[in-house]
Write an enzyme that holds these catalytic residues in place. Structure first.
Site, PDB file in Angstrom:
ATOM      1  N   HIS A   1       1.725  12.144  -5.323  1.00 55.20           N
ATOM      2  CA  HIS A   1       2.235  11.807  -3.993  1.00 55.20           C
ATOM      3  C   HIS A   1       3.715  11.445  -4.031  1.00 55.20           C
ATOM      4  O   HIS A   1       4.517  11.913  -3.241  1.00 55.20           O
ATOM      5  CB  HIS A   1       1.467  10.594  -3.424  1.00 55.20           C
ATOM      6  CG  HIS A   1       0.226  10.982  -2.691  1.00 55.20           C
ATOM      7  ND1 HIS A   1      -0.684  10.064  -2.252  1.00 55.20           N
ATOM      8  CD2 HIS A   1      -0.244  12.186  -2.316  1.00 55.20           C
ATOM      9  CE1 HIS A   1      -1.675  10.689  -1.637  1.00 55.20           C
ATOM     10  NE2 HIS A   1      -1.439  11.976  -1.670  1.00 55.20           N
TER      11      HIS A   1
ATOM     12  N   PHE B   1       0.827  -1.208   0.000  1.00 54.48           N
ATOM     13  CA  PHE B   1       0.000   0.000   0.000  1.00 54.48           C
ATOM     14  C   PHE B   1       0.864   1.262   0.000  1.00 54.48           C
ATOM     15  O   PHE B   1       1.962   1.276   0.558  1.00 54.48           O
ATOM     16  CB  PHE B   1      -0.891   0.021   1.252  1.00 54.48           C
ATOM     17  CG  PHE B   1      -1.852  -1.135   1.323  1.00 54.48           C
ATOM     18  CD1 PHE B   1      -3.147  -1.015   0.851  1.00 54.48           C
ATOM     19  CD2 PHE B   1      -1.450  -2.351   1.864  1.00 54.48           C
ATOM     20  CE1 PHE B   1      -4.025  -2.090   0.912  1.00 54.48           C
ATOM     21  CE2 PHE B   1      -2.320  -3.434   1.933  1.00 54.48           C
ATOM     22  CZ  PHE B   1      -3.615  -3.300   1.454  1.00 54.48           C
ATOM     23  N   GLU B   2       0.307   2.362  -0.578  1.00 52.32           N
ATOM     24  CA  GLU B   2       1.112   3.566  -0.743  1.00 52.32           C
ATOM     25  C   GLU B   2       1.426   4.282   0.563  1.00 52.32           C
ATOM     26  O   GLU B   2       2.433   4.967   0.667  1.00 52.32           O
ATOM     27  CB  GLU B   2       0.443   4.538  -1.726  1.00 52.32           C
ATOM     28  CG  GLU B   2      -0.817   5.210  -1.214  1.00 52.32           C
ATOM     29  CD  GLU B   2      -1.319   6.262  -2.220  1.00 52.32           C
ATOM     30  OE1 GLU B   2      -1.934   5.855  -3.204  1.00 52.32           O
ATOM     31  OE2 GLU B   2      -1.083   7.448  -2.009  1.00 52.32           O
ATOM     32  N   SER B   3       0.566   4.164   1.572  1.00 51.70           N
ATOM     33  CA  SER B   3       0.879   4.835   2.837  1.00 51.70           C
ATOM     34  C   SER B   3       2.039   4.136   3.539  1.00 51.70           C
ATOM     35  O   SER B   3       2.622   4.681   4.463  1.00 51.70           O
ATOM     36  CB  SER B   3      -0.335   4.838   3.750  1.00 51.70           C
ATOM     37  OG  SER B   3      -0.666   3.508   4.085  1.00 51.70           O
TER      38      SER B   3
END
Lengths: 260, 348
Positions: B133, A53-55
């Site tokens: 991001h 996941f990106e977080s």
């Protein structure tokens, strides 16, 4: 197991996503339907996939519910480690991520995605949240899959603003721009599309039960390529639907049709 | 001791590594007790006109209660940056923020932030540059590495490049064939508030769960405020050996239990999903709603305890504890339900 209701369009979409995942892959996951598709694959034909996941959550164990956000604690439940954001995206460029999923307000005929503005930039009709990790995943991942509800407005010939690169202007323009990997499929409530190898234009690959080429074209703002042979997606087996409804998304948070 | 920036132009200061270095060189780096109340930390270290970096991940370990104090103190002309930056909306609505470097302002599946869209469309805030991001994360990471720029494979081929005056596409200068890369400058915010699970009085800080961009942001930012769920003895952190932010980066340490609420703080509490739905689906629907919402939850609350009282008190915060323990697999989760009633917007 008694007779169960046939798959609704959202369930078909999740099912088609799950079929694109192969066992053993590392999968970059976003929230919503991509998560449902990845979990369904994990519960059926792809028991050995790893989700990242990106977080920063990496390889969580399965919990009693699904992540409500890509930063939710379910994304790092009992994870051996977490990664900083820059490093988590870096894995896509390094060749450690096999497949990723993303949505967008507009998807065009070359698989370019817009999540910034609808209309002109200086006088926009709508302002959207921005790229988030979409551009990073779509620029770097070996295989990316675009997910969306298909309407002529959402599938224009050219995106109003190019946030996440697909095949840019088609042909070899993506490669020439220096980008890595690329989109392999678009999955919608109508069916599954791929990209014609030379022109890189969106092409019908498989249609969901009850769908036709005419319906697919009517839901699209540009001319779809139609191959000689179009597959029809077999409805998901009852066991798979049962797993989807009882284990993957038991409360129908993501796969229940609105208003039902 | 506050000092001025050598570069007064915030658009240039964002990428001015010499200015950041000058500022860091002059910081008081003695190991001293930096504890102070939140109001003092915000008053002293968040200045009008600052480049203000959002930390955490939208509603995960983001110092939301400190952000509310920034709004209450009515700081002016801030420029927002961060990946993501979902808390931007209320800073703009309450006249604290007049510009942003955009990566993402939204709440994922909860829906689009209509206040943000309205405020940008009405030019209440200017978008100075557009990022993904990951490309912005690389800018912060370059700063942490001490590198003036980084060669990226992100942003290539997009319209974001046309709306981002900081980046430049060139051929890989150290490669020997055609290989376009996007040069991303190191990014140096003026101030960053970071919420952590543990810190000592000097500012050594421990993060549990995803650090997102916060280790890089702590290094890059000229000023750093730590808010912490717990202040622990220095020796606790030395025994653990797991601080990820060293004390010399840090200007102020604030003991602030529930400082990330109504977001999630891993190890402590789950996020309050209904509050976020109220914000997005009802609060952001009109400007009047946004003012009413921020009056209620920001101006008419004085601290996290007051906020939690308004949101249901002990039952609410204890449920948040049970949910995070279940989500993280630290309790028997078989009897825990994550069900909640979706908020139906009144004005949609």
């Amino acid at each position: 197991m008694g007779k169960i209701a046939p798959a609704n369009p959202l369930e078909m979409l999740a099912y088609n996503l799950s079929l694109l995942i192969e066992d053993g892959q590392i999968v970059y996951v976003g929230t919503g339907l991509p998560m449902v598709g990845a979990m369904l694959a994990h519960q059926t034909h792809a028991k050995n996939i790893t989700m990242v996941f990106e977080s920063g959550g990496q390889d969580p164990t399965r919990g009693c519910d699904m992540p409500w956000s890509v930063g939710d604690p379910f994304t790092f439940r009992k994870a051996p480690m977490t990664m900083e954001m820059a490093n988590s995206f870096g894995q896509c460029a390094l060749g450690y991520v096999d497949i990723a999923f993303q949505g967008g307000a507009q998807i065009d005929m070359y698989g370019n995605v817009n999540t910034n503005v609808i209309g002109s930039y200086d006088n926009p009709k709508a302002i959207l949240p921005g790229s988030g990790g979409g551009n990073d995943i779509g620029s770097l991942t070996e295989k990316s899959v675009l997910v969306g509800l298909q309407t002529p407005d959402r599938f224009p010939e050219r995106v109003d603003f190019l946030t996440t690169p697909g095949y840019l202007d088609g042909g070899d323009s993506r490669e020439k721009a220096g980008l890595l990997g690329g989109p392999i499929a678009v999955v919608t409530q109508v069916g599954v599309y791929d990209f014609e190898p030379v022109t890189k234009r969106m092409r019908i690959k498989a249609l969901n039960p009850g769908m036709t080429v005419e319906i697919a074209q009517a839901c699209t703002g540009f001319e779809l390529l139609v191959p000689d042979k179009i597959e029809m997606v077999e409805p998901p087996p009852d066991e798979v639907l049962h797993i989807l409804r009882t284990i993957v998304d038991p409360r129908g948070v993501f796969t229940k049709m609105p208003g039902t | 001791m506050s000092q001025k920036y050598s570069n007064p132009d915030h658009l240039k200061r964002l990428v001015d590594y010499k200015d950041a270095r000058e500022y860091h060189l002059k910081k008081d780096r003695r190991k001293r007790d930096k504890r102070m109340p939140l109001s003092e930390a915000i008053a002293e270290f968040v200045w009008d006109g600052d480049i203000f970096a959002e930390s955490g991940f939208s509603y995960v370990r983001t110092p939301i209660q400190a952000y509310f104090e920034v709004v209450r103190q009515q700081k002016k002309n801030l420029t927002g940056i961060g990946s993501p930056m979902s808390n931007t909306s209320y800073f703009i609505a309450r006249d604290c923020m007049t510009g942003i470097h955009l990566s993402y302002v939204g709440v994922e599946m909860r829906g689009n932030d209509k206040n943000f869209a309205r405020m940008i469309k009405n030019k209440n805030a200017e978008v100075y540059s557009i990022w993904s991001h990951g490309s912005m994360a690389q800018g912060f990471k370059a700063a942490q590495l001490g590198a003036p720029c980084i060669a990226s494979k992100q942003l290539l081929g997009t319209d974001m490049i046309k709306k981002n005056p900081y980046v430049k596409v060139i051929n890989n200068p150290v490669g020997d064939e055609d290989d376009p890369v996007c040069m991303i400058p190191a990014l140096f915010p003026d101030v960053c508030i970071i919420h952590v699970q543990q810190a000592d009085r000097y500012g050594n800080a421990v993060i549990y769960g995803p650090a997102v961009n916060d280790i890089a942001l702590a290094a890059a930012s000229r000023k750093v405020i730590i808010t912490a769920e717990r202040i622990v003895p220095e020796m606790t952190i030395r025994d653990q050996g797991n601080a990820c932010i060293p004390f010399w980066y840090v200007d102020a340490v604030v003991e602030l239990p529930y400082g990330a609420y109504p977001g999630c703080c891993p190890g402590h509490y789950y996020w309050h999903r209904e509050w976020w739905e109220w914000l997005i689906r009802i609060g952001t629907a009109t400007h009047e709603n946004m003012l009413e919402f921020t009056d209620r939850w920001i101006f008419n609350t004085k601290d996290p305890y007051d906020f939690i009282e308004k949101l249901g008190g002990l039952r609410t915060i204890d449920k948040a504890r049970r949910l995070v323990e279940a989500a993280e697999g630290r309790s028997d989760d078989t009897a825990i339900s994550f069900h909640y009633d979706e908020v139906i917007p009144k004005w949609d």
